[in-house]
Scaffold this active site. Structure first.
Site, PDB file in Angstrom:
ATOM      1  N   ASN A  45      37.195  38.308  39.171  1.00  0.00           N
ATOM      2  CA  ASN A  45      36.806  37.265  38.217  1.00  0.00           C
ATOM      3  C   ASN A  45      37.420  35.929  38.627  1.00  0.00           C
ATOM      4  O   ASN A  45      38.549  35.861  39.124  1.00  0.00           O
ATOM      5  CB  ASN A  45      37.168  37.635  36.777  1.00  0.00           C
ATOM      6  CG  ASN A  45      38.614  37.981  36.551  1.00  0.00           C
ATOM      7  OD1 ASN A  45      39.276  38.518  37.417  1.00  0.00           O
ATOM      8  ND2 ASN A  45      39.109  37.662  35.370  1.00  0.00           N
ATOM      9  N   GLU A  47      37.908  32.225  36.920  1.00  0.00           N
ATOM     10  CA  GLU A  47      37.777  31.416  35.705  1.00  0.00           C
ATOM     11  C   GLU A  47      37.773  29.933  36.043  1.00  0.00           C
ATOM     12  O   GLU A  47      38.167  29.526  37.143  1.00  0.00           O
ATOM     13  CB  GLU A  47      38.924  31.771  34.745  1.00  0.00           C
ATOM     14  CG  GLU A  47      38.842  33.236  34.324  1.00  0.00           C
ATOM     15  CD  GLU A  47      39.941  33.661  33.369  1.00  0.00           C
ATOM     16  OE1 GLU A  47      40.892  32.890  33.136  1.00  0.00           O
ATOM     17  OE2 GLU A  47      39.826  34.792  32.860  1.00  0.00           O
ATOM     18  N   CYS A  56      32.404  36.858  36.065  1.00  0.00           N
ATOM     19  CA  CYS A  56      32.983  38.209  36.092  1.00  0.00           C
ATOM     20  C   CYS A  56      33.030  38.772  37.515  1.00  0.00           C
ATOM     21  O   CYS A  56      32.192  38.447  38.364  1.00  0.00           O
ATOM     22  CB  CYS A  56      32.153  39.156  35.241  1.00  0.00           C
ATOM     23  SG  CYS A  56      32.241  38.864  33.478  1.00  0.00           S
ATOM     24  N   GLU A  58      32.267  41.814  38.509  1.00  0.00           N
ATOM     25  CA  GLU A  58      31.083  42.625  38.834  1.00  0.00           C
ATOM     26  C   GLU A  58      29.928  41.729  39.273  1.00  0.00           C
ATOM     27  O   GLU A  58      29.190  42.047  40.202  1.00  0.00           O
ATOM     28  CB  GLU A  58      30.624  43.435  37.613  1.00  0.00           C
ATOM     29  CG  GLU A  58      31.654  44.390  37.067  1.00  0.00           C
ATOM     30  CD  GLU A  58      32.511  43.757  35.975  1.00  0.00           C
ATOM     31  OE1 GLU A  58      32.932  42.586  36.115  1.00  0.00           O
ATOM     32  OE2 GLU A  58      32.776  44.455  34.990  1.00  0.00           O
ATOM     33  N   CYS A  89      31.167  43.854  30.744  1.00  0.00           N
ATOM     34  CA  CYS A  89      30.583  43.110  29.623  1.00  0.00           C
ATOM     35  C   CYS A  89      29.074  43.359  29.582  1.00  0.00           C
ATOM     36  O   CYS A  89      28.475  43.880  30.527  1.00  0.00           O
ATOM     37  CB  CYS A  89      30.898  41.624  29.748  1.00  0.00           C
ATOM     38  SG  CYS A  89      29.871  40.767  30.967  1.00  0.00           S
TER      39      CYS A  89
HETATM   40  N1  THU Z   1      35.791  39.989  32.974  1.00  0.00           N
HETATM   41  C1  THU Z   1      35.297  40.526  34.136  1.00  0.00           C
HETATM   42  O1  THU Z   1      35.515  40.004  35.229  1.00  0.00           O
HETATM   43  N2  THU Z   1      34.571  41.657  34.037  1.00  0.00           N
HETATM   44  C2  THU Z   1      34.332  42.342  32.873  1.00  0.00           C
HETATM   45  O2  THU Z   1      33.660  43.360  32.882  1.00  0.00           O
HETATM   46  C3  THU Z   1      34.885  41.844  31.617  1.00  0.00           C
HETATM   47  C4  THU Z   1      35.561  40.524  31.676  1.00  0.00           C
HETATM   48  C5  THU Z   1      36.624  38.783  33.078  1.00  0.00           C
HETATM   49  C6  THU Z   1      36.017  37.537  32.519  1.00  0.00           C
HETATM   50  C7  THU Z   1      37.242  36.713  32.223  1.00  0.00           C
HETATM   51  O3  THU Z   1      37.660  36.034  33.400  1.00  0.00           O
HETATM   52  C8  THU Z   1      38.287  37.739  31.862  1.00  0.00           C
HETATM   53  O4  THU Z   1      37.809  38.970  32.351  1.00  0.00           O
HETATM   54  C9  THU Z   1      38.634  37.869  30.395  1.00  0.00           C
HETATM   55  O5  THU Z   1      37.545  37.797  29.613  1.00  0.00           O
END
Ligand code: THU
Length: 133
Positions: A45, A47, A56, A58, A89
């Site tokens: 991930n 941000e 994300c 994935e 998610c």
């Molecule tokens: N996140 C992912 O990378 N994958 C998921 O399946 C759920 C959430 C990340 C998004 C964000 O950077 C952090 O986790 C918290 O929400």
């Protein structure tokens, strides 16, 4: 997938997680996607201060693979840094369903490994042409 295949995929996801950029949530995620030809594509991930631009793990793994020409997938492994199972998610479930419908989904926590099909995680997915239009 042999147990060795699963271990290898999870290790790749853990290596990818080391590159996560999650200064806001502190929640680091790694994903590793195994293509039909045996190539592993990884993602973490990333941000952004404009939070809606965060991406994300994935999604990055899937888009990397597709953009490099991969088209069939056997499995995806997902790990996170909080010791729990990181269930993807809703948006990522939809992407997995769309582009890697056959992929076995492996989640690893401190407790062990869980395996799912995407239809177990996303029953009744959106499918173009199925909405009665
Ligand atoms: N996140 C992912 O990378 N994958 C998921 O399946 C759920 C959430 C990340 C998004 C964000 O950077 C952090 O986790 C918290 O929400």
């Amino acid at each position: 997938m042999t147990p060795e295949d699963v271990r290898t995929l999870i290790s790749s996801a853990e290596e990818a997680m080391a590159n996560a950029m999650a200064p806001y949530s502190k929640f680091k995620v790694g994903a590793a996607l195994l293509s039909g030809d045996g190539t592993i594509y990884t993602g973490c991930n990333i941000e952004n201060p404009s939070l809606m631009l965060s991406t994300c793990a994935e999604r990055i793994a899937i888009l990397k693979a597709l953009s490099e020409g991969a088209s069939t997938f056997k499995a995806i492994a997902i790990v996170s840094n909080d010791g729990g199972y990181c269930f993807p998610c809703g948006s990522c479930r939809q992407l997995i369903h769309e582009f890697a419908p056959e992929a076995e989904v492996y989640l690893k926590s401190d407790e062990g490994i869980k395996k799912y099909t995407i239809l177990e995680l996303l029953p009744h997915p959106f499918e173009k042409g199925e909405q009665g239009a």
